[in-house]
Motif scaffolding. Structure first.
Motif, PDB file in Angstrom:
ATOM      1  N   HIS A  49      46.621 -49.439  72.385  1.00  0.00           N
ATOM      2  CA  HIS A  49      46.985 -50.199  71.194  1.00  0.00           C
ATOM      3  C   HIS A  49      47.706 -51.457  71.664  1.00  0.00           C
ATOM      4  O   HIS A  49      48.757 -51.383  72.319  1.00  0.00           O
ATOM      5  N   ALA A  50      47.157 -52.600  71.336  1.00  0.00           N
ATOM      6  CA  ALA A  50      47.679 -53.866  71.845  1.00  0.00           C
ATOM      7  C   ALA A  50      49.120 -54.097  71.418  1.00  0.00           C
ATOM      8  O   ALA A  50      49.915 -54.640  72.185  1.00  0.00           O
ATOM      9  N   ALA A  51      49.497 -53.689  70.210  1.00  0.00           N
ATOM     10  CA  ALA A  51      50.864 -53.920  69.736  1.00  0.00           C
ATOM     11  C   ALA A  51      51.870 -53.205  70.623  1.00  0.00           C
ATOM     12  O   ALA A  51      52.884 -53.784  71.029  1.00  0.00           O
ATOM     13  N   VAL A  52      51.601 -51.947  70.953  1.00  0.00           N
ATOM     14  CA  VAL A  52      52.528 -51.178  71.787  1.00  0.00           C
ATOM     15  C   VAL A  52      52.553 -51.730  73.204  1.00  0.00           C
ATOM     16  O   VAL A  52      53.620 -51.908  73.807  1.00  0.00           O
ATOM     17  N   LEU A  53      51.376 -52.010  73.764  1.00  0.00           N
ATOM     18  CA  LEU A  53      51.307 -52.500  75.140  1.00  0.00           C
ATOM     19  C   LEU A  53      52.004 -53.848  75.289  1.00  0.00           C
ATOM     20  O   LEU A  53      52.726 -54.084  76.263  1.00  0.00           O
ATOM     21  N   CYS A  54      51.818 -54.750  74.337  1.00  0.00           N
ATOM     22  CA  CYS A  54      52.461 -56.064  74.417  1.00  0.00           C
ATOM     23  C   CYS A  54      53.960 -55.982  74.202  1.00  0.00           C
ATOM     24  O   CYS A  54      54.714 -56.785  74.747  1.00  0.00           O
ATOM     25  N   ALA A  55      54.403 -55.031  73.403  1.00  0.00           N
ATOM     26  CA  ALA A  55      55.836 -54.895  73.162  1.00  0.00           C
ATOM     27  C   ALA A  55      56.554 -54.362  74.390  1.00  0.00           C
ATOM     28  O   ALA A  55      57.686 -54.755  74.677  1.00  0.00           O
ATOM     29  N   VAL A  56      55.896 -53.466  75.127  1.00  0.00           N
ATOM     30  CA  VAL A  56      56.548 -52.834  76.275  1.00  0.00           C
ATOM     31  C   VAL A  56      56.403 -53.677  77.529  1.00  0.00           C
ATOM     32  O   VAL A  56      57.340 -53.796  78.329  1.00  0.00           O
ATOM     33  N   LEU A  92      53.075 -60.604  65.391  1.00  0.00           N
ATOM     34  CA  LEU A  92      52.345 -60.378  66.634  1.00  0.00           C
ATOM     35  C   LEU A  92      51.487 -59.128  66.518  1.00  0.00           C
ATOM     36  O   LEU A  92      51.999 -58.023  66.350  1.00  0.00           O
ATOM     37  N   TYR A  93      50.178 -59.301  66.598  1.00  0.00           N
ATOM     38  CA  TYR A  93      49.206 -58.217  66.491  1.00  0.00           C
ATOM     39  C   TYR A  93      49.367 -57.413  65.206  1.00  0.00           C
ATOM     40  O   TYR A  93      49.026 -56.239  65.144  1.00  0.00           O
ATOM     41  N   SER A  94      49.882 -58.027  64.155  1.00  0.00           N
ATOM     42  CA  SER A  94      50.026 -57.335  62.877  1.00  0.00           C
ATOM     43  C   SER A  94      48.660 -57.170  62.228  1.00  0.00           C
ATOM     44  O   SER A  94      47.860 -58.113  62.189  1.00  0.00           O
ATOM     45  N   ASP A  95      48.386 -55.962  61.738  1.00  0.00           N
ATOM     46  CA  ASP A  95      47.108 -55.696  61.077  1.00  0.00           C
ATOM     47  C   ASP A  95      47.279 -55.193  59.651  1.00  0.00           C
ATOM     48  O   ASP A  95      46.311 -54.757  59.029  1.00  0.00           O
ATOM     49  N   HIS A 153      52.365 -52.901  61.700  1.00  0.00           N
ATOM     50  CA  HIS A 153      51.298 -52.489  62.615  1.00  0.00           C
ATOM     51  C   HIS A 153      50.908 -51.054  62.277  1.00  0.00           C
ATOM     52  O   HIS A 153      51.748 -50.152  62.301  1.00  0.00           O
ATOM     53  N   ARG A 154      49.647 -50.866  61.963  1.00  0.00           N
ATOM     54  CA  ARG A 154      49.177 -49.549  61.535  1.00  0.00           C
ATOM     55  C   ARG A 154      49.427 -48.484  62.594  1.00  0.00           C
ATOM     56  O   ARG A 154      49.770 -47.345  62.264  1.00  0.00           O
ATOM     57  N   ALA A 155      49.263 -48.826  63.855  1.00  0.00           N
ATOM     58  CA  ALA A 155      49.423 -47.830  64.908  1.00  0.00           C
ATOM     59  C   ALA A 155      50.840 -47.258  64.906  1.00  0.00           C
ATOM     60  O   ALA A 155      51.042 -46.040  65.006  1.00  0.00           O
ATOM     61  N   VAL A 156      51.839 -48.130  64.774  1.00  0.00           N
ATOM     62  CA  VAL A 156      53.231 -47.665  64.759  1.00  0.00           C
ATOM     63  C   VAL A 156      53.504 -46.859  63.492  1.00  0.00           C
ATOM     64  O   VAL A 156      54.155 -45.803  63.532  1.00  0.00           O
ATOM     65  N   LEU A 157      53.018 -47.339  62.359  1.00  0.00           N
ATOM     66  CA  LEU A 157      53.271 -46.643  61.099  1.00  0.00           C
ATOM     67  C   LEU A 157      52.649 -45.259  61.098  1.00  0.00           C
ATOM     68  O   LEU A 157      53.253 -44.283  60.639  1.00  0.00           O
ATOM     69  N   ARG A 187      41.379 -49.701  53.831  1.00  0.00           N
ATOM     70  CA  ARG A 187      40.391 -50.776  53.972  1.00  0.00           C
ATOM     71  C   ARG A 187      40.963 -52.136  53.608  1.00  0.00           C
ATOM     72  O   ARG A 187      40.237 -53.126  53.631  1.00  0.00           O
ATOM     73  N   SER A 188      42.204 -52.191  53.247  1.00  0.00           N
ATOM     74  CA  SER A 188      42.809 -53.451  52.813  1.00  0.00           C
ATOM     75  C   SER A 188      43.859 -53.895  53.812  1.00  0.00           C
ATOM     76  O   SER A 188      44.589 -53.074  54.375  1.00  0.00           O
ATOM     77  N   ARG A 189      43.934 -55.199  54.028  1.00  0.00           N
ATOM     78  CA  ARG A 189      44.949 -55.729  54.930  1.00  0.00           C
ATOM     79  C   ARG A 189      46.277 -55.920  54.206  1.00  0.00           C
ATOM     80  O   ARG A 189      47.346 -55.889  54.843  1.00  0.00           O
TER      81      ARG A 189
END
Length: 618
Positions: free
Chosen positions: A275-282, A424-427, A440-444, A463-465
């Motif tokens: 997940h790009a959000a986690v990888l970029c944060a760390v 940043l990488y917000s979806d 970020h959906r992955a964190v949520l 299905r909605s941003r």
């Protein structure tokens, strides 16, 4: 009052051996304590049932006029081996402990120092009993009269030197004395003065432990009633943090929300997802690799190399583009871009899963990572090389490996702090009362089960941003998101803490709910009585909300809090809003109690009557 003295050991050379009879009346009268007590000593204790022990010689005397001294003397140390329980029961009742030995019996001294002193030391420190260590006798020389010099070293082979006795006293925390003989000078002046000092301290301590006599009250003057302390408030229990476990679950099972794919540089085989959000944060390495100088202008093929001072070339983007961009997956869920990374390093290919697990769990478990990598590579040199490359992911390759800064990376809950309220990488974007809150959906999904169901199921949010949020203020929902990203919660007031608690109950985040309960309790407890009486916060309504939103710990705590401050809350209008069951519980726990108030009223009436009678007499 009485003082109980226990004496162990013999002041005579040879002592009492195994199987021998204890000292008789004649030997006893020549002993140390008997010599100090003098003619007033009488054999046999005052309470034979409580202090009597066959191995102890008991006798009593009186000191300071009316203080009874009960002495139990045991010359044989073998009793500690044969009947340790009875010796311990006698020692527990001791006010003063006297340990005796002869300086001319070095074998017995060594047995005491090596065998019995280690057994007594922890008990004496725990009980705090004063100990007197007495060395009796004059050291003997073969070439002349007995030497009484404590520093004489001519007879160390057969006698106990002064230094060893002093060291034993330090180990036991005892006062050390040397008595060349048991005459009235040494026993009365030296030993007696030390013993009398400890007896006086013991009497003072016992006087403090007795109920203090109230001064200033005459015989017929009434005494005020005793006010008991209020009942202790029940504790609020909070679960242990599951932040690292949640992100580990995201790596293991959150493939549905993954937007980074790893491929082998040699075979082209897919190695895993991320997940790009986690990888970029760390990791700043992934931030440079995935985002580049500008977030929206990434080259088609790029690898981070040493040319610009960055970490070595370990990964690169796929030369054929970035895959699916801003589209949807076959399952229908919105994903955004899918970045494909090629792993060039063979060691990293073998241990990619362990490396990703280390990064997802917060990049701080270095020992666990080294152990896992060592089991897989079976080569210490390769392990060292891979650990250096993993440090380069975290921007720590320029630091020595053994420095604390190189080993202590970001702690788990702080690894995602840069993603909180960041585009940043917000979806996904939450619309709350007109405010735009990126997330970020992955964190949520990893941190909240309700949002995992909301974004994974067949709902419109999947299905909605843009996701609208109703029934919650923007500040409250921002605090809720802050907990999901940082695992911390710091509401600014009682009302905000209750609002976050309601939001946590809505999204079934139990730990956040309990943290808010702790905050509410801390704020209320910090209020002084005057502020509590004048504040506009209704504790009764807080009680109602706690019960409505399943905050059971806070509900019970508020009932006890109202009972402990009964005189404040019982005069407020909202006190009548309590149910009958709640009012009965508050009345049962109230402080001060009805009985005390009644006794106080009677005491005040007696004081007024006494004051009037004194005025009439005057």
């Amino acid at each position: 009052m009485s003082i109980h003295i226990v004496a162990l050991g013999s002041e005579c050379p040879g002592g009492v051996g195994p199987g021998e009879e204890a000292m008789g009346q004649g030997q006893l009268q020549g002993g140390l304590l008997w010599s100090y007590l003098g003619h007033g000593a009488v054999a046999g204790g005052p309470d034979e049932s409580s202090l009597s022990n066959p191995a102890f010689m008991e006798y009593t005397s009186r000191v300071f006029g009316d203080v009874t001294v009960v002495v139990q003397d045991c010359p044989s140390w073998d009793l500690l081996d044969s009947d340790w329980a009875s010796v311990r029961s006698v020692l527990e009742q001791a006010d003063i402990l006297v340990i005796k030995y002869s300086v001319n019996d070095k074998l017995a001294f060594q047995q005491v120092r090596n065998g019995y002193a280690p057994r007594l030391r922890p008990l004496l420190r725990h009980w705090g009993v004063p100990v007197i260590l007495v060395a009796v006798g004059a050291r003997l020389n073969d070439e002349g009269p007995p030497c009484t010099c404590p520093l004489c070293a001519s007879d160390w082979s057969s006698c106990v030197p002064h230094s060893e006795g002093l060291q034993l006293s330090r180990d036991l925390g005892a006062t050390y004395l040397e008595l060349p003989s048991l005459n009235h000078v040494f026993v009365g002046r030296y030993f007696g003065s030390v013993l009398e000092y400890f007896m006086i301290q013991c009497l003072k301590q016992k006087a403090k432990e007795r109920p203090e006599k109230r001064r200033g009250y005459k015989l017929n003057e009434p005494r005020p009633p005793h006010l008991e302390q209020p009942a202790r408030l029940p504790p609020i229990r909070v679960e242990e943090s599951s932040f690292s476990q949640d992100l580990q679950w995201l790596l293991e099972r959150g493939v549905q929300f993954a937007d980074v794919a790893f491929y082998s540089g040699d075979s082209g085989k897919e190695l895993g997802w991320g997940h790009a959000a986690v990888l970029c944060a760390v990791s700043p390495y992934f931030r440079q690799l995935l985002l580049g100088p500008k977030a929206r202008e990434r080259p088609v093929s790029r690898c981070a190399c040493r040319g610009d001072g960055g970490p070595p070339s370990l990964l690169s983007t796929w030369d054929g583009g970035l895959g699916m961009e801003d589209g949807s997956r076959p399952d229908g869920h919105l994903t955004g871009r899918l970045s494909r990374l090629v792993v060039k390093d063979p060691l990293l290919c073998l241990c990619l899963w362990e490396t990703l697990m280390f990064l997802y769990r917060g990049a701080w478990e270095w020992e666990h990572l080294q152990e896992a990598v060592g089991e897989k590579l079976k080569n210490s040199l390769a392990v060292v090389q891979l650990m250096d490359r993993i440090r380069s992911f975290l921007g720590r390759d320029k630091l020595p490996r053994d420095t604390p800064n190189a080993r202590a990376a970001q702690l788990g809950p702080q690894s995602l702090v840069n993603l909180f309220n960041s585009p940043l990488y917000s979806d996904v974007i939450f619309m709350v009362q007109g405010s735009v809150l990126p997330a970020h959906r992955a964190v949520l999904v990893a941190r909240c089960d309700v949002m995992a169901a909301m974004f994974s199921g067949k709902y419109a949010e999947a299905r909605s941003r843009v996701v609208p949020i109703h029934g919650v203020s923007s500040d409250t929902f921002l605090s809720f998101l802050e907990y999901l990203y940082t695992d911390t919660c710091c509401p600014a007031s009682v009302l905000q803490a209750m609002a976050v608690l309601v939001c946590a109950e809505m999204y079934q985040v139990k730990r956040l709910q309990h943290l808010c309960e702790v905050c509410v309790c801390a704020y209320l407890q910090s209020m002084p009585s005057r502020e509590l009486a004048s504040t506009g916060i209704s504790v009764i309504r807080l009680l109602r909300r706690a019960k409505c939103h399943n905050a059971e710990q806070l509900y019970v705590w508020l009932l006890h809090f109202i009972a402990n401050n009964y005189l404040i809350f019982s005069h407020k209008p909202d006190f009548l809003e309590l149910s009958e069951e709640e009012r009965e519980q508050v009345e049962r726990l109230r402080w001060p109690s009805r009985g005390y108030l009644q006794e106080l009223s009677e005491y005040q009436q007696r004081r007024r009557k006494l004051k009037k009678s004194r005025c009439l007499v005057m």
